[in-house]
Design a protein around this motif. Structure first.
Motif, PDB file in Angstrom:
ATOM      1  N   PRO A  24       7.690  16.431   1.196  1.00 50.29           N
ATOM      2  CA  PRO A  24       6.898  15.735   0.238  1.00 50.29           C
ATOM      3  C   PRO A  24       6.034  14.858   0.401  1.00 50.29           C
ATOM      4  O   PRO A  24       5.754  14.447   1.790  1.00 50.29           O
ATOM      5  N   PHE A  25       4.738  14.931  -0.249  1.00 54.43           N
ATOM      6  CA  PHE A  25       3.459  14.459   0.080  1.00 54.43           C
ATOM      7  C   PHE A  25       3.369  13.154   0.809  1.00 54.43           C
ATOM      8  O   PHE A  25       2.725  12.783   1.734  1.00 54.43           O
ATOM      9  N   ILE A  26       4.333  12.210   0.147  1.00 55.81           N
ATOM     10  CA  ILE A  26       4.341  10.751   0.718  1.00 55.81           C
ATOM     11  C   ILE A  26       4.807  10.768   2.144  1.00 55.81           C
ATOM     12  O   ILE A  26       4.629   9.964   3.053  1.00 55.81           O
ATOM     13  N   PHE A  47       3.868   5.905  -5.504  1.00 54.39           N
ATOM     14  CA  PHE A  47       4.006   6.009  -6.902  1.00 54.39           C
ATOM     15  C   PHE A  47       2.638   6.811  -7.299  1.00 54.39           C
ATOM     16  O   PHE A  47       3.209   7.712  -8.288  1.00 54.39           O
ATOM     17  N   VAL A  48       1.592   6.790  -6.864  1.00 52.36           N
ATOM     18  CA  VAL A  48       0.466   7.660  -7.028  1.00 52.36           C
ATOM     19  C   VAL A  48       0.632   9.194  -6.981  1.00 52.36           C
ATOM     20  O   VAL A  48       0.324   9.813  -7.541  1.00 52.36           O
ATOM     21  N   PHE A  49       1.164   9.243  -5.613  1.00 46.43           N
ATOM     22  CA  PHE A  49       1.350  10.791  -5.142  1.00 46.43           C
ATOM     23  C   PHE A  49       2.630  11.388  -5.921  1.00 46.43           C
ATOM     24  O   PHE A  49       2.717  12.492  -6.217  1.00 46.43           O
ATOM     25  N   ARG A  87       1.469  13.923  -8.910  1.00 45.94           N
ATOM     26  CA  ARG A  87       2.247  14.729  -8.737  1.00 45.94           C
ATOM     27  C   ARG A  87       1.991  15.634  -7.587  1.00 45.94           C
ATOM     28  O   ARG A  87       2.181  17.015  -7.916  1.00 45.94           O
ATOM     29  N   SER A  88       1.792  15.142  -6.586  1.00 46.68           N
ATOM     30  CA  SER A  88       1.048  16.032  -5.304  1.00 46.68           C
ATOM     31  C   SER A  88       2.249  16.888  -4.767  1.00 46.68           C
ATOM     32  O   SER A  88       3.378  16.782  -4.641  1.00 46.68           O
ATOM     33  N   ALA A  89       1.751  18.347  -4.514  1.00 47.70           N
ATOM     34  CA  ALA A  89       2.505  19.409  -4.121  1.00 47.70           C
ATOM     35  C   ALA A  89       3.071  19.028  -2.732  1.00 47.70           C
ATOM     36  O   ALA A  89       2.222  18.346  -1.842  1.00 47.70           O
ATOM     37  N   PRO A  90       4.179  19.511  -2.194  1.00 45.02           N
ATOM     38  CA  PRO A  90       4.771  19.363  -0.912  1.00 45.02           C
ATOM     39  C   PRO A  90       3.850  20.053  -0.004  1.00 45.02           C
ATOM     40  O   PRO A  90       3.266  20.896  -0.154  1.00 45.02           O
ATOM     41  N   THR A 146       0.916  -1.245  -0.115  1.00 45.92           N
ATOM     42  CA  THR A 146       0.083  -0.121  -0.125  1.00 45.92           C
ATOM     43  C   THR A 146       0.868   1.384   0.159  1.00 45.92           C
ATOM     44  O   THR A 146       0.588   2.271  -0.803  1.00 45.92           O
ATOM     45  N   ILE A 147       1.919   1.360   0.701  1.00 45.29           N
ATOM     46  CA  ILE A 147       2.937   2.447   0.892  1.00 45.29           C
ATOM     47  C   ILE A 147       3.659   2.728  -0.593  1.00 45.29           C
ATOM     48  O   ILE A 147       3.522   3.751  -1.149  1.00 45.29           O
ATOM     49  N   LEU A 148       3.901   1.544  -1.127  1.00 49.11           N
ATOM     50  CA  LEU A 148       4.472   1.676  -2.586  1.00 49.11           C
ATOM     51  C   LEU A 148       3.569   2.192  -3.704  1.00 49.11           C
ATOM     52  O   LEU A 148       3.976   3.076  -4.314  1.00 49.11           O
ATOM     53  N   ILE A 149       2.459   1.715  -3.422  1.00 51.67           N
ATOM     54  CA  ILE A 149       1.391   2.234  -4.458  1.00 51.67           C
ATOM     55  C   ILE A 149       1.048   3.564  -4.188  1.00 51.67           C
ATOM     56  O   ILE A 149       0.925   4.513  -5.129  1.00 51.67           O
ATOM     57  N   MET A 150       1.056   4.002  -2.908  1.00 52.23           N
ATOM     58  CA  MET A 150       0.642   5.566  -2.650  1.00 52.23           C
ATOM     59  C   MET A 150       1.958   6.269  -3.057  1.00 52.23           C
ATOM     60  O   MET A 150       1.750   7.438  -3.575  1.00 52.23           O
TER      61      MET A 150
END
Length: 267
Positions: free
Chosen positions: A69-71, A54-56, A61-64, A48-52
């Motif tokens: 970093p958003f992740i 990659f997605v973010f 390309r979620s903003a910090p 789940t962490i790896l998927i999130m």
């Protein structure tokens, strides 16, 4: 009441080896029928962490958030919630799972929810290490503030003990409790600052959401790694959380004590 509680703590310490062994057996038993065994306990949250990530990082390309970093903003709160969700749901149904012990053995039944919490805690401690590693990979040095995550872990466990005593006792008499917990967890995920930023909400909405005790925990995990803020600095949130936690603990303990004599008859 206080004497009984002290006696309970003394019994837990005296039987700590038995409780730890039960927790280890419970942890293994979840995955005995699968080929990979206990690997699944770590594989699901890790995937789940790896998927999130990659997605973010690459999809949205979620903003910090606050230059982070958003992740990294997401992971501490997500892992705190993941432990709460797993421990709450499994411990709340533990009396039916261990009904054979309740019926046939002289055993302090009130430790069974704690056994479940310890079992789920093995995985959570591993993922706390993952938080340290991920922040390190992003260039963040280990700080003394980071280690107060274990205070929040302890605070969460105290809250969970009260909740699971209450719900596990009620679940013996009504299987609707399990369904109710599933609904609470689904709603609670979105009512907790996991994927959203608390400071971006209107003040009146933020005040309402802060009534959720998990707000304090998830935000505390973040403050340990991101904002480097001591847990006693937010005095109002600190006092509110512990008042609610003590109330839940007392209610859960009393409900469990009153219903315990009927467990064997119902089961």
């Amino acid at each position: 009441m206080i004497k009984k509680f002290i006696g309970f703590l003394f019994d837990i310490w005296k039987e700590r080896k038995t409780i730890l062994e039960l927790a280890k057996n419970d942890f293994r038993a979840k995955y005995t029928n699968s080929i990979l065994g206990i690997v699944w306990a770590f594989a699901v949250p890790f995937s789940t962490i790896l998927i999130m990530w990659f997605v973010f990082e690459f999809g949205f390309r979620s903003a910090p958030v606050d230059d982070v970093p958003f992740i990294l903003f997401y992971i501490p709160a997500f892992l705190a919630w993941n432990y709460f969700s797993d421990a709450f749901s499994s411990a709340s149904g533990c009396l039916w799972e261990y009904s054979y012990m309740i019926k046939k053995m002289r055993f302090r039944v009130s430790v069974l929810p704690i056994v479940k919490l310890i079992s789920a805690g093995f995985v959570h401690l591993f993922f706390i290490c993952i938080i340290f590693i991920m922040f390190g990979l992003y260039g963040y040095k280990i700080s003394i503030y980071n280690f107060q995550v274990f205070y929040y872990f302890f605070a969460l466990d105290v809250l969970l003990i009260g909740l699971t005593w209450l719900c596990s006792a009620l679940a013996v008499f009504s299987k609707d409790i399990g369904n109710m917990i599933s609904v609470i967890l689904q709603v609670g995920f979105w009512a907790t600052p996991i994927v959203w930023v608390p400071n971006n909400l209107p003040e009146n909405v933020s005040i309402i959401l802060k009534c959720n005790p998990m707000y304090y925990i998830c935000n505390g995990y973040r403050e340990s790694f991101i904002y480097h803020k001591w847990f006693w600095e937010s005095k109002a949130e600190f006092i509110y959380f512990w008042v609610i936690t003590v109330i839940v603990f007392v209610i859960g303990a009393n409900m469990f004590r009153r219903l315990r004599p009927q467990f064997a008859d119902v089961m």
